[in-house]
Design a protein around this motif. Structure first.
Motif, PDB file in Angstrom:
ATOM      1  N   ILE A 112       5.855 -15.732  -1.881  1.00  0.00           N
ATOM      2  CA  ILE A 112       4.658 -15.765  -2.724  1.00  0.00           C
ATOM      3  C   ILE A 112       4.120 -14.346  -2.840  1.00  0.00           C
ATOM      4  N   VAL A 113       3.928 -13.903  -4.086  1.00  0.00           N
ATOM      5  CA  VAL A 113       3.429 -12.560  -4.362  1.00  0.00           C
ATOM      6  C   VAL A 113       2.056 -12.687  -5.003  1.00  0.00           C
ATOM      7  N   ASN A 114       1.085 -11.996  -4.429  1.00  0.00           N
ATOM      8  CA  ASN A 114      -0.275 -11.991  -4.953  1.00  0.00           C
ATOM      9  C   ASN A 114      -0.385 -10.918  -6.031  1.00  0.00           C
ATOM     10  N   ALA A 115      -0.420 -11.333  -7.301  1.00  0.00           N
ATOM     11  CA  ALA A 115      -0.464 -10.376  -8.416  1.00  0.00           C
ATOM     12  C   ALA A 115      -1.757  -9.581  -8.433  1.00  0.00           C
ATOM     13  N   ALA A 116      -2.806 -10.099  -7.823  1.00  0.00           N
ATOM     14  CA  ALA A 116      -4.102  -9.419  -7.852  1.00  0.00           C
ATOM     15  C   ALA A 116      -4.101  -8.105  -7.077  1.00  0.00           C
ATOM     16  N   ILE A 117      -3.189  -7.948  -6.136  1.00  0.00           N
ATOM     17  CA  ILE A 117      -3.184  -6.701  -5.362  1.00  0.00           C
ATOM     18  C   ILE A 117      -1.915  -5.887  -5.551  1.00  0.00           C
ATOM     19  N   LEU A 118      -1.126  -6.240  -6.536  1.00  0.00           N
ATOM     20  CA  LEU A 118       0.014  -5.388  -6.876  1.00  0.00           C
ATOM     21  C   LEU A 118      -0.490  -4.077  -7.455  1.00  0.00           C
ATOM     22  N   GLY A 119       0.220  -3.019  -7.246  1.00  0.00           N
ATOM     23  CA  GLY A 119      -0.145  -1.727  -7.813  1.00  0.00           C
ATOM     24  C   GLY A 119      -1.196  -0.970  -7.032  1.00  0.00           C
ATOM     25  N   GLY A 120      -1.529  -1.422  -5.845  1.00  0.00           N
ATOM     26  CA  GLY A 120      -2.512  -0.708  -5.039  1.00  0.00           C
ATOM     27  C   GLY A 120      -3.892  -0.675  -5.653  1.00  0.00           C
ATOM     28  N   ARG A 121      -4.263  -1.688  -6.390  1.00  0.00           N
ATOM     29  CA  ARG A 121      -5.519  -1.677  -7.145  1.00  0.00           C
ATOM     30  C   ARG A 121      -6.751  -1.678  -6.273  1.00  0.00           C
ATOM     31  N   TYR A 122      -6.691  -2.307  -5.107  1.00  0.00           N
ATOM     32  CA  TYR A 122      -7.884  -2.452  -4.286  1.00  0.00           C
ATOM     33  C   TYR A 122      -7.805  -1.654  -2.995  1.00  0.00           C
ATOM     34  N   SER A 123      -7.064  -0.579  -3.006  1.00  0.00           N
ATOM     35  CA  SER A 123      -6.916   0.187  -1.779  1.00  0.00           C
ATOM     36  C   SER A 123      -6.664   1.652  -2.106  1.00  0.00           C
ATOM     37  N   SER A 124      -7.162   2.517  -1.243  1.00  0.00           N
ATOM     38  CA  SER A 124      -6.862   3.938  -1.419  1.00  0.00           C
ATOM     39  C   SER A 124      -5.435   4.237  -0.957  1.00  0.00           C
ATOM     40  N   GLN A 125      -4.854   3.351  -0.170  1.00  0.00           N
ATOM     41  CA  GLN A 125      -3.466   3.505   0.250  1.00  0.00           C
ATOM     42  C   GLN A 125      -2.582   2.947  -0.856  1.00  0.00           C
ATOM     43  N   SER A 126      -1.938   3.818  -1.571  1.00  0.00           N
ATOM     44  CA  SER A 126      -1.145   3.379  -2.715  1.00  0.00           C
ATOM     45  C   SER A 126       0.010   2.491  -2.294  1.00  0.00           C
ATOM     46  N   PHE A 127       0.146   1.388  -2.984  1.00  0.00           N
ATOM     47  CA  PHE A 127       1.278   0.473  -2.857  1.00  0.00           C
ATOM     48  C   PHE A 127       1.458  -0.082  -1.449  1.00  0.00           C
ATOM     49  N   TRP A 128       0.376  -0.285  -0.730  1.00  0.00           N
ATOM     50  CA  TRP A 128       0.473  -0.845   0.619  1.00  0.00           C
ATOM     51  C   TRP A 128       1.030  -2.263   0.575  1.00  0.00           C
ATOM     52  N   TYR A 129       0.655  -3.031  -0.448  1.00  0.00           N
ATOM     53  CA  TYR A 129       1.116  -4.418  -0.535  1.00  0.00           C
ATOM     54  C   TYR A 129       2.608  -4.473  -0.834  1.00  0.00           C
ATOM     55  N   GLU A 130       3.068  -3.616  -1.726  1.00  0.00           N
ATOM     56  CA  GLU A 130       4.490  -3.579  -2.038  1.00  0.00           C
ATOM     57  C   GLU A 130       5.303  -3.188  -0.806  1.00  0.00           C
ATOM     58  N   ARG A 131       4.794  -2.213  -0.036  1.00  0.00           N
ATOM     59  CA  ARG A 131       5.495  -1.819   1.192  1.00  0.00           C
ATOM     60  C   ARG A 131       5.536  -2.980   2.189  1.00  0.00           C
ATOM     61  N   HIS A 132       4.467  -3.738   2.249  1.00  0.00           N
ATOM     62  CA  HIS A 132       4.427  -4.926   3.119  1.00  0.00           C
ATOM     63  C   HIS A 132       5.480  -5.944   2.675  1.00  0.00           C
ATOM     64  N   LEU A 133       5.566  -6.190   1.363  1.00  0.00           N
ATOM     65  CA  LEU A 133       6.569  -7.138   0.860  1.00  0.00           C
ATOM     66  C   LEU A 133       7.986  -6.639   1.122  1.00  0.00           C
ATOM     67  N   LEU A 134       8.214  -5.327   0.935  1.00  0.00           N
ATOM     68  CA  LEU A 134       9.541  -4.758   1.187  1.00  0.00           C
ATOM     69  C   LEU A 134       9.927  -4.887   2.659  1.00  0.00           C
ATOM     70  N   ALA A 135       8.954  -4.750   3.544  1.00  0.00           N
ATOM     71  CA  ALA A 135       9.238  -4.901   4.974  1.00  0.00           C
ATOM     72  C   ALA A 135       9.560  -6.353   5.315  1.00  0.00           C
ATOM     73  N   ARG A 136       8.911  -7.298   4.635  1.00  0.00           N
ATOM     74  CA  ARG A 136       9.178  -8.724   4.865  1.00  0.00           C
ATOM     75  C   ARG A 136      10.515  -9.159   4.316  1.00  0.00           C
ATOM     76  N   ASP A 137      10.902  -8.576   3.181  1.00  0.00           N
ATOM     77  CA  ASP A 137      12.131  -8.997   2.517  1.00  0.00           C
ATOM     78  C   ASP A 137      12.880  -7.762   2.022  1.00  0.00           C
ATOM     79  N   PRO A 138      13.919  -7.346   2.713  1.00  0.00           N
ATOM     80  CA  PRO A 138      14.631  -6.112   2.348  1.00  0.00           C
ATOM     81  C   PRO A 138      15.384  -6.187   1.013  1.00  0.00           C
TER      82      PRO A 138
END
Length: 184
Positions: A112-138
């Motif tokens: 399950i991917v949360n589209a609301a936080i894709l692209g680092g929209r709500y964080s000063s850390q760019s792409f933290w959510y994408e990095r989290h997903l990549l760590a979960r699923d290589p």
């Protein structure tokens, strides 16, 4: 002010605005009763009201027999192919599917991917959510948001972000499903 809200909770805001004058009238009535018959009557009335409200509403507050939300969440996950990706936009979809996977262990093969936080929209850390997903699923790849942003200048909304994610991770062996369709 509450009557001016034009959003999901508009009806709730209207109820607050409608009941405020009635609460003022009730408060004045209770003040009159307190002046005439004393505070002990107010305390007894308050206690009786709370006990009555608890007794009458107890069946309504127990949601264990309520299955509508559970069925709604199952509708998101049940028809999906094994080992697929579901990109969700709404808080309802995210909460229901997250509950089913975390608590009920239902369709844990679906990512399950949360589209609301894709692209680092709500964080000063760019792409933290994408990095989290990549760590979960290589098997996942990092989306190329810049290319789509150049193609659609001035547009950085959910549709563009989920389209970029889907473009990067589309494959014949892993289908991607959407709660709302991405850009074409």
């Amino acid at each position: 002010v509450t009557t001016w809200f034009k959003q999901e909770g508009q009806n709730d805001h209207w109820f607050v605005a409608a009941w405020l004058p009635l609460y003022w009238v009730a408060a004045l009535g209770l003040l009159g009763i307190a002046r005439r018959w004393g505070r002990s009557l107010i305390a007894a009335t308050t206690l009786t009201s709370l006990l009555w409200a608890g007794w009458v509403n107890r069946p309504l507050l127990n949601q264990r027999g309520e299955t509508l939300a559970l069925l709604h969440g199952q509708l998101y996950l049940q028809p999906l192919d094994p080992d697929s990706i579901l990109i969700v936009n709404s808080d309802e979809g995210l909460a229901l599917t997250g509950y089913l996977q975390s608590i009920r262990h239902f369709r844990r093969d679906v990512l399950i991917v949360n589209a609301a936080i894709l692209g680092g929209r709500y964080s000063s850390q760019s792409f933290w959510y994408e990095r989290h997903l990549l760590a979960r699923d290589p098997r996942l790849r990092m989306p190329d948001y810049d290319t789509l942003q150049r193609k659609f200048p001035g547009t950085m909304d959910f549709q563009l972000l989920q389209a970029a994610f889907a473009n990067a991770n589309a494959s014949p062996d892993r289908p991607i499903f959407f709660e709302r369709p991405p850009l074409q």
